[in-house]
Design a protein around this motif. Structure first.
Motif, PDB file in Angstrom:
ATOM      1  N   GLY A 150      47.542  81.041  51.974  1.00 49.17           N
ATOM      2  CA  GLY A 150      47.281  79.579  51.148  1.00 49.17           C
ATOM      3  C   GLY A 150      49.531  79.811  51.114  1.00 49.17           C
ATOM      4  O   GLY A 150      49.984  80.937  51.190  1.00 49.17           O
TER       5      GLY A 150
ATOM      6  N   PHE B 112      49.508  73.651  50.589  1.00 47.62           N
ATOM      7  CA  PHE B 112      48.508  73.826  52.085  1.00 47.62           C
ATOM      8  C   PHE B 112      48.199  75.373  52.677  1.00 47.62           C
ATOM      9  O   PHE B 112      48.502  76.431  52.556  1.00 47.62           O
ATOM     10  N   ILE B 113      47.194  75.385  53.032  1.00 46.27           N
ATOM     11  CA  ILE B 113      46.265  76.693  54.018  1.00 46.27           C
ATOM     12  C   ILE B 113      46.736  76.633  55.647  1.00 46.27           C
ATOM     13  O   ILE B 113      45.903  75.296  56.310  1.00 46.27           O
TER      14      ILE B 113
ATOM     15  N   LYS C 233      47.110  78.376  59.749  1.00 49.68           N
ATOM     16  CA  LYS C 233      46.555  79.986  60.005  1.00 49.68           C
ATOM     17  C   LYS C 233      47.267  79.786  61.314  1.00 49.68           C
ATOM     18  O   LYS C 233      48.095  79.094  61.410  1.00 49.68           O
TER      19      LYS C 233
ATOM     20  N   LEU D 269      48.076  73.548  60.489  1.00 51.03           N
ATOM     21  CA  LEU D 269      47.106  72.875  58.942  1.00 51.03           C
ATOM     22  C   LEU D 269      45.531  73.617  58.852  1.00 51.03           C
ATOM     23  O   LEU D 269      45.181  72.696  60.190  1.00 51.03           O
ATOM     24  N   VAL D 270      45.124  74.062  58.793  1.00 51.95           N
ATOM     25  CA  VAL D 270      43.954  74.522  57.797  1.00 51.95           C
ATOM     26  C   VAL D 270      43.342  72.962  56.959  1.00 51.95           C
ATOM     27  O   VAL D 270      42.181  72.893  56.970  1.00 51.95           O
ATOM     28  N   GLU D 271      44.276  73.128  56.236  1.00 54.55           N
ATOM     29  CA  GLU D 271      43.530  72.331  54.824  1.00 54.55           C
ATOM     30  C   GLU D 271      44.566  71.657  54.306  1.00 54.55           C
ATOM     31  O   GLU D 271      45.760  73.000  53.805  1.00 54.55           O
ATOM     32  N   ASP D 272      45.278  70.189  53.890  1.00 57.10           N
ATOM     33  CA  ASP D 272      45.231  69.858  52.477  1.00 57.10           C
ATOM     34  C   ASP D 272      44.915  69.895  51.055  1.00 57.10           C
ATOM     35  O   ASP D 272      44.070  68.952  51.071  1.00 57.10           O
ATOM     36  N   CYS D 273      45.422  70.512  50.547  1.00 58.62           N
ATOM     37  CA  CYS D 273      44.671  70.374  49.028  1.00 58.62           C
ATOM     38  C   CYS D 273      45.181  68.887  48.092  1.00 58.62           C
ATOM     39  O   CYS D 273      44.204  69.373  47.854  1.00 58.62           O
TER      40      CYS D 273
ATOM     41  N   SER E 148      42.109  67.122  49.530  1.00 55.89           N
ATOM     42  CA  SER E 148      40.474  67.465  48.905  1.00 55.89           C
ATOM     43  C   SER E 148      40.254  67.128  47.575  1.00 55.89           C
ATOM     44  O   SER E 148      41.644  66.902  46.959  1.00 55.89           O
TER      45      SER E 148
END
Length: 253
Positions: A3, A27-28, A30, A56-60, A63
């Protein structure tokens, strides 16, 4: 994968002053290329530029946040009683319940402190639904204007009252309406400044009296002059027996 929560400074110009406001964004990420491994106790290899390239894996921030649970600390009309546990969207819970002080977070500490059992069935209210009390209050403060013809003969029937309720924003079936004990016929301009009551039964249980007034309608020169704020003024009762009840009902502001 890890993260990343970088602080971002927003600069807002206000005249000659600058306002620095920090925001938190999560942001998550990798790594696109993993760094090389090193021996135990050895010196780590120097990271290259490619090791700082991320996917970019996930933009919290985008979500959907989960619902949060709150405990009501008092009766809230149309919602529930004190001690009820509600599951609400975060914005609604914070704005409408936590900030006004109507509820607290349903944390394990608060559940234990107030001895709240989430699995315990809710205490049945005397009302047929949580929204009945609010509905009864709205109907009791309503001045229902029933528009009837000034030129054509008519007899007031339940469907006239049902139509007037619909124009006022209430869906009331005819079987839930109890008409006054007298027959009202027209056109009769002596009815213009008098009022009467109809009784509405909600959910086949609760009953409420609603103030009604006849308004004669016509076009052209036959039209009656408009009286501003006429609903704020008390009027004479058409049925003398209903006068005490009409006096006890509040008039809208």
């Amino acid at each position: 994968m890890f993260g990343f929560n970088p602080p971002v400074n927003k600069v807002i110009a206000t005249g000659y002053n600058l306002l620095y406001q920090q925001t938190r964004n999560t942001f998550i990420l990798k790594r696109k290329w993993s760094p090389p491994l090193h021996k135990k106790g050895g010196k780590p290899s120097k990271l290259r530029a490619r090791h700082f390239v991320y996917d970019l894996v996930e933009d919290c921030n985008l979500s959907k946040q989960p619902d949060i649970k709150v405990i009501l600390n008092q009766f809230v009309d149309g919602v529930g009683n004190a001690g009820d546990v509600l599951s609400l969207r975060p914005t609604k819970a914070y704005t409408h319940f936590l900030v006004p002080g109507l509820a607290i977070y349903a944390s394990p500490e608060n559940l234990a402190k107030y001895q709240i059992d989430e699995n315990k069935p809710k205490v049945e209210s005397n009302y047929s639904s949580p929204y009945v009390q609010r509905t009864l209050g709205c109907l009791s403060r309503l001045v229902l204007q029933i528009t009837m013809s000034k030129t054509q003969p008519w007899t007031l029937e339940p469907w006239h009252v049902r139509t007037s309720f619909r124009k006022a924003g209430f869906v009331v079936p005819e079987h839930a309406i109890t008409m006054p004990p007298v027959t009202i016929k027209g056109p009769d301009l002596t009815l213009q400044d008098k009022e009467f009551l109809v009784t509405v039964k909600v959910n086949n249980k609760e009953e409420v009296n609603v103030r009604c007034r006849i308004h004669h309608w016509a076009t052209g020169l036959e039209r009656l002059a408009w009286v501003p704020y006429h609903w704020k003024e008390p009027k004479e009762a058409l049925v003398p027996e209903q006068a005490p009840i009409l006096e006890s009902l509040p008039l809208p502001n």
